[in-house]
Motif scaffolding. Structure first.
Motif, PDB file in Angstrom:
ATOM      1  N   CYS A  72      47.110  51.109  88.610  1.00 24.07           N
ATOM      2  CA  CYS A  72      47.644  50.308  89.716  1.00 24.07           C
ATOM      3  C   CYS A  72      48.722  49.371  89.181  1.00 24.07           C
ATOM      4  O   CYS A  72      48.549  48.742  88.133  1.00 24.07           O
ATOM      5  N   LYS A  79      42.430  53.755  88.079  1.00 31.62           N
ATOM      6  CA  LYS A  79      41.614  54.170  89.226  1.00 31.62           C
ATOM      7  C   LYS A  79      41.774  55.665  89.459  1.00 31.62           C
ATOM      8  O   LYS A  79      42.747  56.277  89.029  1.00 31.62           O
ATOM      9  N   ARG A  84      44.354  55.573  95.495  1.00 30.58           N
ATOM     10  CA  ARG A  84      45.771  55.240  95.663  1.00 30.58           C
ATOM     11  C   ARG A  84      46.120  55.206  97.147  1.00 30.58           C
ATOM     12  O   ARG A  84      45.806  56.116  97.911  1.00 30.58           O
ATOM     13  N   CYS A  94      46.624  50.503  94.368  1.00 32.22           N
ATOM     14  CA  CYS A  94      45.281  50.943  94.723  1.00 32.22           C
ATOM     15  C   CYS A  94      44.841  50.345  96.066  1.00 32.22           C
ATOM     16  O   CYS A  94      45.466  49.424  96.577  1.00 32.22           O
TER      17      CYS A  94
END
Length: 98
Positions: A72, A79, A84, A94
């Motif tokens: 992110c 992540k 996303r 994110c």
């Protein structure tokens, strides 16, 4: 003011029994001319029981970023792609930061 959650709680009857004079006396004590203690300095001298971790080492296996993950651009956490919300590559954001 810190709250001690381990102390027994007062019942409604006990709360009503406290007189106005007692409350005023407590308030006057709290507003006395006591000098405030520097919290940072007090924290440096604070030793917790059993908290000597000077001889301990932390060993963590670091796994590289996978192909189905992204970093992110706001929180810099890695992540999964289903987190996303928008952007691609270095501009990806994110769901938590959107």
């Amino acid at each position: 003011m810190a709250t001690d959650y381990d102390t027994p709680r007062k019942t409604d009857e006990e709360l009503h029994e406290e007189s106005l004079e007692e409350l005023k006396a407590q308030r006057a004590d709290a507003q006395s001319g006591q000098v405030d203690i520097d919290e940072a300095e007090a924290a440096e001298n604070l030793e917790l029981p059993g908290a000597d971790l000077s001889g301990e080492e932390l060993s963590v296996k670091v796994v590289p970023k996978q192909e189905d993950e992204f970093t992110c651009s706001r929180c810099f956490l890695v992540k999964h792609v289903n987190q996303r919300v928008r952007g691609e590559g270095p501009k990806a954001v994110c769901r938590d930061c959107d």
